[in-house]
Design an enzyme around this catalytic site. Structure first.
Site, PDB file in Angstrom:
ATOM      1  CD  GLU A 139      22.845 -65.768  45.905  1.00 17.87           C
ATOM      2  OE1 GLU A 139      23.817 -65.322  46.543  1.00 17.87           O
ATOM      3  OE2 GLU A 139      22.924 -66.149  44.718  1.00 17.87           O
ATOM      4  CD  GLU A 233      27.052 -66.054  41.725  1.00 16.30           C
ATOM      5  OE1 GLU A 233      27.595 -65.438  42.642  1.00 16.30           O
ATOM      6  OE2 GLU A 233      25.997 -66.708  41.888  1.00 16.30           O
TER       7      GLU A 233
HETATM    8  C1  LER Z   1      26.667 -65.828  45.580  1.00 16.26           C
HETATM    9  O1  LER Z   1      25.788 -65.084  44.807  1.00 16.26           O
HETATM   10  C2  LER Z   1      26.445 -67.268  45.388  1.00 16.26           C
HETATM   11  O2  LER Z   1      25.611 -67.669  44.630  1.00 16.26           O
HETATM   12  C3  LER Z   1      27.278 -68.177  46.140  1.00 16.26           C
HETATM   13  O3  LER Z   1      27.134 -69.463  45.630  1.00 16.26           O
HETATM   14  C4  LER Z   1      28.717 -67.783  46.104  1.00 16.26           C
HETATM   15  O4  LER Z   1      29.491 -68.771  46.643  1.00 16.26           O
HETATM   16 MN    MN Z   2      24.406 -66.344  43.357  1.00 18.46          MN
END
Ligand code: LER
Ligand code: MN
Length: 254
Positions: A139, A233
């Site tokens: 990511e 999220e």
């Molecule tokens: C985790 O998926 C993410 O996006 C981070 O910003 C977590 O702190």
């Molecule tokens: Mn994330």
């Protein structure tokens, strides 16, 4: 009560008067002369120490060794990544059973050094080789959280070097909004490597409460044939209910 003092033997630490550049025996002797009963030895790499010599010197100067400090390995060799590999391996059985991807987010660490890219490539390669049916997703995360892999280009570079089908990219709209010059173009670039999506608005509030154009994102996702999940999220803002309930609807409508 017995007293002890930190003595680094391979790499410098700021928390000791001793330098690893000085002779180990000289340092032991100084510690003994100063009246310490023991030394806490800071060892970066235990495979490169002369254990017999250490034991003999401890005997000679009547010193005990109550502890081994290991943090130097993190500081100088990023060795904590190895621990993470073990942890990643432990995630595999559940991920395999449920078909879940395993996210390489902040677990990769936040500080960059001259070895980081190499370590990331090597450790991810190891993680992905444990089970070819379990997919890992790297990511890109914004610069305020990590120095390692902020952009889609950087993430693609890593996964291309590794070249395994079970490593792909997690695209998080919040991070992309900070780091990418165009969310649309970066998403198009990820294309077939896109295995997972996180959604939050520009302020990391629930989608719809910032200025990210989610209809555009939705169009690109469908154009590139993304079939996976879009996972919320976000901060629980503007409220818990907006976040929990409205976002479920919002994502479905997208
Ligand atoms: C985790 O998926 C993410 O996006 C981070 O910003 C977590 O702190
Ligand atoms: Mn994330």
């Amino acid at each position: 009560m017995k007293s002890s003092i930190v003595v680094p033997i391979q790499d410098v630490t700021t928390v000791s008067p001793f330098s690893p550049d000085d002779d180990i025996e000289v340092n032991f002797e100084k510690a003994a002369q100063a009246g310490y009963d023991g030394i806490e030895l800071a060892i970066t790499d235990p495979t490169h120490i002369d254990k017999r010599k250490i034991t003999k010197l401890l005997e000679r100067y009547k010193l005990e060794m109550p502890a081994i400090a290991t943090g130097q390995a993190y500081k100088y060799e990023n060795i904590s990544l190895m621990k993470a590999i073990e942890r990643m391996k432990q995630h595999i059985p559940l991920a395999r059973e449920l078909g879940a991807v395993i996210i390489i987010d902040l677990i990769r660490g936040e500080k960059k050094n001259k070895y980081s890219l190499e370590f990331l490539v090597d450790t991810l390669r190891i993680c992905a080789s444990f089970d070819h049916k379990v997919r890992f997703v790297l990511e890109p995360i914004n610069r305020y959280e990590t120095e390692l892999i902020n952009t889609v280009d950087e993430a693609l570079n890593v996964i291309n070097i590794i070249g395994r089908e079970n490593i792909g990219i997690l695209f998080d709209t919040f991070h992309a909004n900070i780091e990418e010059s165009s969310i649309k173009k970066s998403l198009q670039k990820v294309n077939g490597s896109l295995l997972y999506v996180h959604i939050a608005d520009s302020n990391r509030w629930a989608p719809g409460y910032g200025h990210i154009d989610f209809s555009e994102i939705s169009r690109v996702l469908s154009n590139i044939g993304y079939q996976g999940f879009i996972t919320l999220e976000s901060l629980p803002k503007p409220s818990y209910i907006n976040c929990l309930q409205e976002s479920a609807k919002y994502i479905k409508e997208l």
